[in-house]
Design an enzyme around this catalytic site. Structure first.
Site, PDB file in Angstrom:
ATOM      1  N   ASP A 132       0.870  -1.184   0.000  1.00  0.00           N
ATOM      2  CA  ASP A 132       0.000   0.000   0.000  1.00  0.00           C
ATOM      3  C   ASP A 132       0.904   1.231   0.000  1.00  0.00           C
ATOM      4  O   ASP A 132       1.452   1.603   1.035  1.00  0.00           O
ATOM      5  CB  ASP A 132      -0.904  -0.049   1.248  1.00  0.00           C
ATOM      6  N   VAL A 133       1.077   1.836  -1.174  1.00  0.00           N
ATOM      7  CA  VAL A 133       1.942   3.016  -1.277  1.00  0.00           C
ATOM      8  C   VAL A 133       1.099   4.259  -1.019  1.00  0.00           C
ATOM      9  O   VAL A 133       0.301   4.677  -1.873  1.00  0.00           O
ATOM     10  CB  VAL A 133       2.604   3.104  -2.675  1.00  0.00           C
ATOM     11  N   ASN A 144       0.899   8.456   0.420  1.00  0.00           N
ATOM     12  CA  ASN A 144       1.706   9.653   0.169  1.00  0.00           C
ATOM     13  C   ASN A 144       2.779   9.883   1.229  1.00  0.00           C
ATOM     14  O   ASN A 144       3.789  10.512   0.950  1.00  0.00           O
ATOM     15  CB  ASN A 144       0.804  10.884   0.058  1.00  0.00           C
ATOM     16  N   TYR A 159     -19.716   6.568  -8.123  1.00  0.00           N
ATOM     17  CA  TYR A 159     -18.734   7.670  -8.155  1.00  0.00           C
ATOM     18  C   TYR A 159     -18.712   8.027  -9.627  1.00  0.00           C
ATOM     19  O   TYR A 159     -18.685   7.123 -10.466  1.00  0.00           O
ATOM     20  CB  TYR A 159     -17.368   7.140  -7.711  1.00  0.00           C
ATOM     21  N   ASP A 167      -6.091   3.022  -2.479  1.00  0.00           N
ATOM     22  CA  ASP A 167      -6.219   2.707  -1.044  1.00  0.00           C
ATOM     23  C   ASP A 167      -7.686   2.751  -0.608  1.00  0.00           C
ATOM     24  O   ASP A 167      -8.127   1.966   0.230  1.00  0.00           O
ATOM     25  CB  ASP A 167      -5.360   3.657  -0.192  1.00  0.00           C
ATOM     26  N   ARG A 168      -8.446   3.648  -1.226  1.00  0.00           N
ATOM     27  CA  ARG A 168      -9.868   3.763  -0.879  1.00  0.00           C
ATOM     28  C   ARG A 168     -10.642   2.541  -1.392  1.00  0.00           C
ATOM     29  O   ARG A 168     -11.565   2.059  -0.736  1.00  0.00           O
ATOM     30  CB  ARG A 168     -10.445   5.067  -1.439  1.00  0.00           C
ATOM     31  N   THR A 208       0.719  28.362  23.840  1.00  0.00           N
ATOM     32  CA  THR A 208       0.715  28.276  22.373  1.00  0.00           C
ATOM     33  C   THR A 208       0.606  26.815  21.947  1.00  0.00           C
ATOM     34  O   THR A 208      -0.179  26.464  21.065  1.00  0.00           O
ATOM     35  CB  THR A 208       2.002  28.899  21.800  1.00  0.00           C
TER      36      THR A 208
HETATM   37  N1  LIG Z   1      -3.113  10.045  15.636  1.00  0.00           N
HETATM   38  C1  LIG Z   1      -1.964  10.397  15.095  1.00  0.00           C
HETATM   39  N2  LIG Z   1      -0.994  10.814  15.890  1.00  0.00           N
HETATM   40  C2  LIG Z   1       0.142  11.202  15.371  1.00  0.00           C
HETATM   41  N3  LIG Z   1       0.413  11.248  14.083  1.00  0.00           N
HETATM   42  C3  LIG Z   1      -0.505  10.847  13.240  1.00  0.00           C
HETATM   43  C4  LIG Z   1      -1.730  10.389  13.678  1.00  0.00           C
HETATM   44  N4  LIG Z   1      -2.440  10.051  12.605  1.00  0.00           N
HETATM   45  C5  LIG Z   1      -1.684  10.280  11.547  1.00  0.00           C
HETATM   46  N5  LIG Z   1      -0.518  10.768  11.907  1.00  0.00           N
HETATM   47  C6  LIG Z   1       0.510  11.223  10.989  1.00  0.00           C
HETATM   48  O1  LIG Z   1      -0.156  11.505   9.766  1.00  0.00           O
HETATM   49  C7  LIG Z   1       0.722  11.359   8.681  1.00  0.00           C
HETATM   50  C8  LIG Z   1       0.135  10.570   7.579  1.00  0.00           C
HETATM   51  O2  LIG Z   1      -0.178   9.245   7.985  1.00  0.00           O
HETATM   52  P1  LIG Z   1       0.249   7.990   7.099  1.00  0.00           P
HETATM   53  O3  LIG Z   1      -0.464   6.805   7.595  1.00  0.00           O
HETATM   54  O4  LIG Z   1       1.708   7.938   7.054  1.00  0.00           O
HETATM   55  O5  LIG Z   1      -0.353   8.455   5.684  1.00  0.00           O
HETATM   56  P2  LIG Z   1      -0.505   7.806   4.248  1.00  0.00           P
HETATM   57  O6  LIG Z   1      -1.398   6.607   4.379  1.00  0.00           O
HETATM   58  O7  LIG Z   1      -1.169   8.897   3.480  1.00  0.00           O
HETATM   59  O8  LIG Z   1       0.845   7.480   3.711  1.00  0.00           O
HETATM   60  C9  LIG Z   1       1.996  10.773   9.234  1.00  0.00           C
HETATM   61  O9  LIG Z   1       2.922  11.813   9.320  1.00  0.00           O
HETATM   62  C10 LIG Z   1       1.594  10.268  10.629  1.00  0.00           C
HETATM   63  O10 LIG Z   1       2.687  10.369  11.529  1.00  0.00           O
HETATM   64  C1  LIG Z   2      -7.393  10.642  -1.248  1.00  0.00           C
HETATM   65  C2  LIG Z   2      -5.952  10.184  -1.358  1.00  0.00           C
HETATM   66  C3  LIG Z   2      -5.044  11.380  -1.632  1.00  0.00           C
HETATM   67  C4  LIG Z   2      -5.558   9.535  -0.019  1.00  0.00           C
HETATM   68  O1  LIG Z   2      -4.178   9.236  -0.012  1.00  0.00           O
HETATM   69  P1  LIG Z   2      -3.358   9.043   1.348  1.00  0.00           P
HETATM   70  O2  LIG Z   2      -3.796  10.099   2.299  1.00  0.00           O
HETATM   71  O3  LIG Z   2      -3.733   7.673   1.892  1.00  0.00           O
HETATM   72  O4  LIG Z   2      -1.918   9.101   0.975  1.00  0.00           O
HETATM   73  C5  LIG Z   2      -5.805   9.088  -2.457  1.00  0.00           C
HETATM   74  O5  LIG Z   2      -6.719   8.073  -2.251  1.00  0.00           O
HETATM   75  C6  LIG Z   2      -5.996   9.666  -3.839  1.00  0.00           C
HETATM   76  O6  LIG Z   2      -5.094  10.244  -4.409  1.00  0.00           O
HETATM   77  N1  LIG Z   2      -7.221   9.513  -4.411  1.00  0.00           N
HETATM   78  C7  LIG Z   2      -7.566   9.995  -5.722  1.00  0.00           C
HETATM   79  C8  LIG Z   2      -8.798  10.843  -5.676  1.00  0.00           C
HETATM   80  C9  LIG Z   2     -10.049  10.092  -5.226  1.00  0.00           C
HETATM   81  O7  LIG Z   2      -9.985   9.108  -4.493  1.00  0.00           O
HETATM   82  O8  LIG Z   2     -11.142  10.527  -5.647  1.00  0.00           O
HETATM   83  K   LIG Z   3      -3.902   5.613   3.430  1.00  0.00           K
END
Ligand SMILES: Nc1ncnc2c1ncn2[C@@H]1O[C@H](COP(=O)(O)OP(=O)(O)O)[C@@H](O)[C@H]1O
Ligand SMILES: CC(C)(COP(=O)(O)O)[C@@H](O)C(=O)NCCC(=O)O
Ligand SMILES: [K+]
Length: 267
Positions: free
Chosen positions: A19-20, A22, A112, A121-122, A196
């Site tokens: 699962d790649v 961002n 959609y 991922d969705r 802050t």
């Molecule tokens: N509850 C949380 N507490 C701390 N950091 C969080 C929490 N939820 C998400 N994050 C942060 O959010 C960011 C994105 O989450 P991540 O699962 O890595 O995203 P993606 O699936 O988009 O690659 C990361 O920097 C992660 O550390």
């Molecule tokens: C919504 C997302 C950016 C989520 O990515 P993630 O936060 O998991 O990295 C990704 O699913 C995406 O690029 N979707 C394309 C647009 C859509 O789902 O309609």
């Molecule tokens: K995700």
């Protein structure tokens, strides 16, 4: 050493799920429909197929008792990294991996405008949630973005929401205001911040809770019914504890969805 799965017909083959995202790339081994182990690495800006293969091999080598992996499935929302993972999986398993995208069976009816636009991922989240929960439900995926997938009482995906994620909101605030710094992403003692740091935590963390709960109420109103709400992603447990609307936290929903999609699409 590369672990090659048996290609014998009927042999149970473990599947490497990738699962790649961002921010984070998650790897999992799915065996007999269950998630055996998971691993995560920071998603790099670019990556060669060799680097992806070494990352996957490190995961397999670091996993005690890992079953042999004979096939793979890749979900990527970072198009520039997809080919590297596809080539790596191909080299590891000796066959082209499944790639989540148009043409794949999902088992979920989609409303959609262009389902091909939907992030991989969705799609995986939807497949996993459909297998685990009775509709109607909403999946809230907490990652770089906070995204919702809404499934109505008939089990149809009717659309969703994409909002900035917790870390992104915190970074934006610190980046835009000279006197604000990065804060630890946890709930402050009181929503009325007395410093802050607490004020920023209230705005970012409690603001995220309020946004999620408020959006769920708006979705429920539009659907005309309440739903189960399942959170997934890194912060799922934390958010469930703070939210009045999230019922369940299921951290690895996306990887399990990849297992479900694999089962649906490979004999
Ligand atoms: N509850 C949380 N507490 C701390 N950091 C969080 C929490 N939820 C998400 N994050 C942060 O959010 C960011 C994105 O989450 P991540 O699962 O890595 O995203 P993606 O699936 O988009 O690659 C990361 O920097 C992660 O550390
Ligand atoms: C919504 C997302 C950016 C989520 O990515 P993630 O936060 O998991 O990295 C990704 O699913 C995406 O690029 N979707 C394309 C647009 C859509 O789902 O309609
Ligand atoms: K995700």
């Amino acid at each position: 050493m590369a672990r090659r799965g048996s290609l014998e017909k009927g042999a149970a083959q473990a599947v490497l799920a990738v699962d790649v995202g961002n921010t984070t790339t998650s790897l999992g081994i799915v065996e007999d429909g269950a998630l055996f182990a998971t691993w995560s690495l920071t998603t790099p800006e670019r990556m060669t197929a060799d680097e992806a293969r070494v990352a996957a091999l490190s995961f397999l080598a670091a996993t005690d008792g890992a079953p042999e992996v004979g096939d793979a499935i890749v979900a990527s929302v970072v198009p520039g990294l997809t080919d590297a993972w596809v080539s790596a999986a191909n080299a590891l398993c000796g066959r082209r991996p499944l790639v989540v995208g148009p043409g794949l069976k999902t088992g979920v009816r989609m409303r959609y405008n262009d389902p091909g636009e939907l992030g991989a991922d969705r799609v995986a989240d939807l497949a996993a949630a459909k297998a685990a929960y009775e509709p109607p439900f909403i999946v809230v995926d907490l990652g770089t973005t906070t995204n919702f997938e809404v499934v109505d009482a008939d089990g149809v995906f009717v659309g969703g929401i994409i909002a900035p994620g917790l870390a992104l909101a915190a970074r934006a605030l610190a980046g835009a205001a000279a006197q604000l710094a990065a804060v630890e992403l946890r709930a402050p003692a009181s929503v009325i911040g007395k410093s802050t740091r607490e004020a920023v935590q209230a705005g970012v963390v409690m603001g995220e809770v309020a946004r999620i709960d408020g959006l769920i109420d708006m979705v429920w109103r539009e659907l005309g019914c309440k739903t189960l709400v399942v959170a997934t992603g890194a912060g799922a447990q934390t958010m469930r504890a703070l939210s009045a609307r999230i019922d369940a936290a299921d951290e690895h929903l996306t990887l399990r969805g990849l297992g479900a999609l694999h089962a649906l699409n490979r004999r």
